[in-house]
Design a protein around this motif. Structure first.
Motif, PDB file in Angstrom:
ATOM      1  N   VAL A  54       0.939  -1.281  -0.025  1.00  0.00           N
ATOM      2  CA  VAL A  54       0.090  -0.079   0.012  1.00  0.00           C
ATOM      3  C   VAL A  54       0.741   1.316  -0.012  1.00  0.00           C
ATOM      4  CG1 VAL A  54      -1.640   1.190   1.401  1.00  0.00           C
ATOM      5  CG2 VAL A  54      -2.008  -1.029   0.990  1.00  0.00           C
ATOM      6  N   THR A  55       1.966   1.320   0.885  1.00  0.00           N
ATOM      7  CA  THR A  55       2.758   2.511   0.961  1.00  0.00           C
ATOM      8  C   THR A  55       3.846   2.511   0.009  1.00  0.00           C
ATOM      9  OG1 THR A  55       3.948   1.443   2.970  1.00  0.00           O
ATOM     10  CG2 THR A  55       2.444   3.108   3.524  1.00  0.00           C
ATOM     11  N   ALA A  56       4.298   1.304  -0.410  1.00  0.00           N
ATOM     12  CA  ALA A  56       5.690   0.981  -1.342  1.00  0.00           C
ATOM     13  C   ALA A  56       4.970   1.152  -2.767  1.00  0.00           C
ATOM     14  CB  ALA A  56       6.085  -0.143  -1.134  1.00  0.00           C
ATOM     15  N   GLY A  57       3.813   1.455  -3.290  1.00  0.00           N
ATOM     16  CA  GLY A  57       3.323   1.429  -4.602  1.00  0.00           C
ATOM     17  C   GLY A  57       3.540   0.044  -5.423  1.00  0.00           C
ATOM     18  N   LEU A  58       3.514  -1.046  -4.501  1.00  0.00           N
ATOM     19  CA  LEU A  58       3.479  -2.414  -5.545  1.00  0.00           C
ATOM     20  C   LEU A  58       2.247  -2.805  -5.575  1.00  0.00           C
ATOM     21  CD1 LEU A  58       6.486  -3.867  -3.151  1.00  0.00           C
ATOM     22  CD2 LEU A  58       6.521  -2.628  -5.492  1.00  0.00           C
ATOM     23  N   ARG A  59       2.084  -3.866  -6.544  1.00  0.00           N
ATOM     24  CA  ARG A  59       0.626  -4.608  -6.868  1.00  0.00           C
ATOM     25  C   ARG A  59       0.062  -5.316  -5.594  1.00  0.00           C
ATOM     26  NH1 ARG A  59      -0.700  -9.633 -10.682  1.00  0.00           N
ATOM     27  NH2 ARG A  59      -2.562  -8.380 -11.804  1.00  0.00           N
ATOM     28  N   LEU A  60      -1.222  -4.958  -5.392  1.00  0.00           N
ATOM     29  CA  LEU A  60      -2.121  -5.526  -4.367  1.00  0.00           C
ATOM     30  C   LEU A  60      -3.028  -6.580  -4.861  1.00  0.00           C
ATOM     31  CD1 LEU A  60      -2.979  -2.154  -3.148  1.00  0.00           C
ATOM     32  CD2 LEU A  60      -1.619  -3.734  -2.043  1.00  0.00           C
ATOM     33  N   LEU A  61      -3.199  -7.731  -3.962  1.00  0.00           N
ATOM     34  CA  LEU A  61      -3.960  -8.787  -4.387  1.00  0.00           C
ATOM     35  C   LEU A  61      -4.567  -9.233  -3.172  1.00  0.00           C
ATOM     36  CD1 LEU A  61      -1.501 -10.963  -6.112  1.00  0.00           C
ATOM     37  CD2 LEU A  61      -3.162  -9.681  -7.289  1.00  0.00           C
ATOM     38  N   SER A  62      -6.151  -9.339  -3.452  1.00  0.00           N
ATOM     39  CA  SER A  62      -7.082  -9.943  -2.556  1.00  0.00           C
ATOM     40  C   SER A  62      -7.902 -11.154  -3.187  1.00  0.00           C
ATOM     41  CB  SER A  62      -8.114  -9.011  -2.118  1.00  0.00           C
ATOM     42  OG  SER A  62      -7.426  -7.711  -1.439  1.00  0.00           O
ATOM     43  N   VAL A  63      -8.276 -11.874  -2.306  1.00  0.00           N
ATOM     44  CA  VAL A  63      -9.012 -13.301  -2.641  1.00  0.00           C
ATOM     45  C   VAL A  63     -10.240 -13.352  -1.835  1.00  0.00           C
ATOM     46  CG1 VAL A  63      -9.018 -15.789  -3.002  1.00  0.00           C
ATOM     47  CG2 VAL A  63      -6.937 -14.439  -3.576  1.00  0.00           C
ATOM     48  N   TYR A  64     -11.465 -13.500  -2.426  1.00  0.00           N
ATOM     49  CA  TYR A  64     -12.753 -13.542  -1.843  1.00  0.00           C
ATOM     50  C   TYR A  64     -13.462 -14.811  -1.884  1.00  0.00           C
ATOM     51  CZ  TYR A  64     -11.469  -8.772  -0.949  1.00  0.00           C
ATOM     52  OH  TYR A  64     -10.602  -7.628  -0.807  1.00  0.00           O
ATOM     53  N   PRO A  65     -13.888 -15.811  -1.130  1.00  0.00           N
ATOM     54  CA  PRO A  65     -14.407 -16.844  -1.451  1.00  0.00           C
ATOM     55  C   PRO A  65     -16.118 -16.409  -1.561  1.00  0.00           C
ATOM     56  CG  PRO A  65     -14.210 -16.789   0.769  1.00  0.00           C
ATOM     57  CD  PRO A  65     -13.364 -15.621   0.196  1.00  0.00           C
ATOM     58  N   LEU A  66     -16.836 -16.989  -2.407  1.00  0.00           N
ATOM     59  CA  LEU A  66     -18.115 -16.704  -2.887  1.00  0.00           C
ATOM     60  C   LEU A  66     -19.036 -18.035  -2.143  1.00  0.00           C
ATOM     61  CD1 LEU A  66     -18.069 -15.736  -6.363  1.00  0.00           C
ATOM     62  CD2 LEU A  66     -17.910 -14.290  -4.403  1.00  0.00           C
ATOM     63  N   PRO A  67     -20.367 -17.599  -1.780  1.00  0.00           N
ATOM     64  CA  PRO A  67     -21.013 -18.857  -1.014  1.00  0.00           C
ATOM     65  C   PRO A  67     -21.145 -19.864  -1.768  1.00  0.00           C
ATOM     66  CG  PRO A  67     -22.123 -16.536  -1.106  1.00  0.00           C
ATOM     67  CD  PRO A  67     -21.051 -16.431  -1.773  1.00  0.00           C
ATOM     68  N   ASP A  68     -21.022 -19.945  -3.061  1.00  0.00           N
ATOM     69  CA  ASP A  68     -21.229 -21.454  -3.926  1.00  0.00           C
ATOM     70  C   ASP A  68     -19.874 -22.062  -3.942  1.00  0.00           C
ATOM     71  OD1 ASP A  68     -19.656 -19.964  -5.936  1.00  0.00           O
ATOM     72  OD2 ASP A  68     -21.347 -20.055  -7.327  1.00  0.00           O
ATOM     73  N   GLY A  69     -18.794 -21.502  -3.455  1.00  0.00           N
ATOM     74  CA  GLY A  69     -17.599 -22.117  -3.482  1.00  0.00           C
ATOM     75  C   GLY A  69     -16.362 -21.661  -4.407  1.00  0.00           C
ATOM     76  N   ALA A  70     -17.020 -20.673  -5.332  1.00  0.00           N
ATOM     77  CA  ALA A  70     -16.094 -20.091  -6.210  1.00  0.00           C
ATOM     78  C   ALA A  70     -15.140 -19.005  -5.399  1.00  0.00           C
ATOM     79  CB  ALA A  70     -17.013 -19.477  -7.524  1.00  0.00           C
ATOM     80  N   ARG A  71     -14.234 -18.499  -5.961  1.00  0.00           N
ATOM     81  CA  ARG A  71     -13.348 -17.425  -5.444  1.00  0.00           C
ATOM     82  C   ARG A  71     -13.082 -16.508  -6.610  1.00  0.00           C
ATOM     83  NH1 ARG A  71      -8.067 -19.977  -3.564  1.00  0.00           N
ATOM     84  NH2 ARG A  71      -8.219 -20.987  -5.376  1.00  0.00           N
ATOM     85  N   VAL A  72     -12.813 -14.953  -6.305  1.00  0.00           N
ATOM     86  CA  VAL A  72     -12.538 -13.944  -6.970  1.00  0.00           C
ATOM     87  C   VAL A  72     -11.350 -13.472  -6.427  1.00  0.00           C
ATOM     88  CG1 VAL A  72     -15.055 -13.402  -7.981  1.00  0.00           C
ATOM     89  CG2 VAL A  72     -13.963 -12.274  -5.927  1.00  0.00           C
ATOM     90  N   ILE A  73     -10.653 -13.227  -7.371  1.00  0.00           N
ATOM     91  CA  ILE A  73      -9.212 -12.395  -6.958  1.00  0.00           C
ATOM     92  C   ILE A  73      -9.340 -11.126  -7.509  1.00  0.00           C
ATOM     93  CG2 ILE A  73      -7.936 -13.151  -9.135  1.00  0.00           C
ATOM     94  CD1 ILE A  73      -5.430 -13.271  -7.482  1.00  0.00           C
ATOM     95  N   VAL A  74      -8.984  -9.908  -6.649  1.00  0.00           N
ATOM     96  CA  VAL A  74      -9.220  -8.636  -6.939  1.00  0.00           C
ATOM     97  C   VAL A  74      -7.588  -8.290  -6.904  1.00  0.00           C
ATOM     98  CG1 VAL A  74      -9.963  -6.553  -6.246  1.00  0.00           C
ATOM     99  CG2 VAL A  74     -11.198  -8.400  -5.714  1.00  0.00           C
ATOM    100  N   ALA A  75      -7.090  -7.556  -7.985  1.00  0.00           N
ATOM    101  CA  ALA A  75      -5.825  -7.203  -8.062  1.00  0.00           C
ATOM    102  C   ALA A  75      -5.639  -5.699  -8.695  1.00  0.00           C
ATOM    103  CB  ALA A  75      -5.092  -7.948  -9.520  1.00  0.00           C
ATOM    104  N   SER A  76      -4.981  -4.910  -7.916  1.00  0.00           N
ATOM    105  CA  SER A  76      -4.734  -3.528  -8.084  1.00  0.00           C
ATOM    106  C   SER A  76      -3.078  -3.407  -8.622  1.00  0.00           C
ATOM    107  CB  SER A  76      -4.998  -2.563  -6.921  1.00  0.00           C
ATOM    108  OG  SER A  76      -6.448  -2.486  -6.547  1.00  0.00           O
ATOM    109  N   GLU A  77      -3.003  -2.602  -9.766  1.00  0.00           N
ATOM    110  CA  GLU A  77      -1.771  -2.418 -10.257  1.00  0.00           C
ATOM    111  C   GLU A  77      -0.788  -1.595  -9.407  1.00  0.00           C
ATOM    112  OE1 GLU A  77      -0.568  -4.459 -12.677  1.00  0.00           O
ATOM    113  OE2 GLU A  77      -2.566  -5.288 -12.900  1.00  0.00           O
TER     114      GLU A  77
END
Length: 101
Positions: free
Chosen positions: A60-83
């Motif tokens: 966040v402070t160093a200005g590098l890529r950020l990645l989050s992973v969130y599970p969904l109720p049906d078992g699938a997952r989404v990844i969120v990536a900020s450049e």
């Protein structure tokens, strides 16, 4: 009793992008896209490892890529990536029917 929690964004997500597969899966699970983005920009990194969580906190402070992973109720997952330059943030579907983890 009125307990209001104000969430402070840690960064600006830039241009928001969602793959068609991720959008379809979020809709099927009745998860608003904005709720996923909000979790990401306030530093709720989802189900990432402790090392990845620490890396995101530093990024966040160093200005590098950020990645989050969130599970969904049906078992699938989404990844969120900020450049690294915060020009864009993308939501993609992962870990479903042979897609790469």
């Amino acid at each position: 009793m009125n307990n209001i929690t104000r969430l402070k964004p840690l960064f600006h997500p830039g241009r928001l992008l969602v793959t068609p597969e991720a959008l379809e899966k979020l809709r099927a699970n009745q998860i608003p896209v904005i709720s996923v983005i909000l979790r990401h920009v306030v530093g709720d990194w989802g189900v990432v490892s402790d090392d990845d969580r620490a890396q995101n906190d530093l990024s966040v402070t160093a200005g590098l890529r950020l990645l989050s992973v969130y599970p969904l109720p049906d078992g699938a997952r989404v990844i969120v990536a900020s450049e690294w330059d915060r020009s864009s943030t993308t939501i993609e579907l992962i870990g479903q029917m042979g897609l790469a983890d």
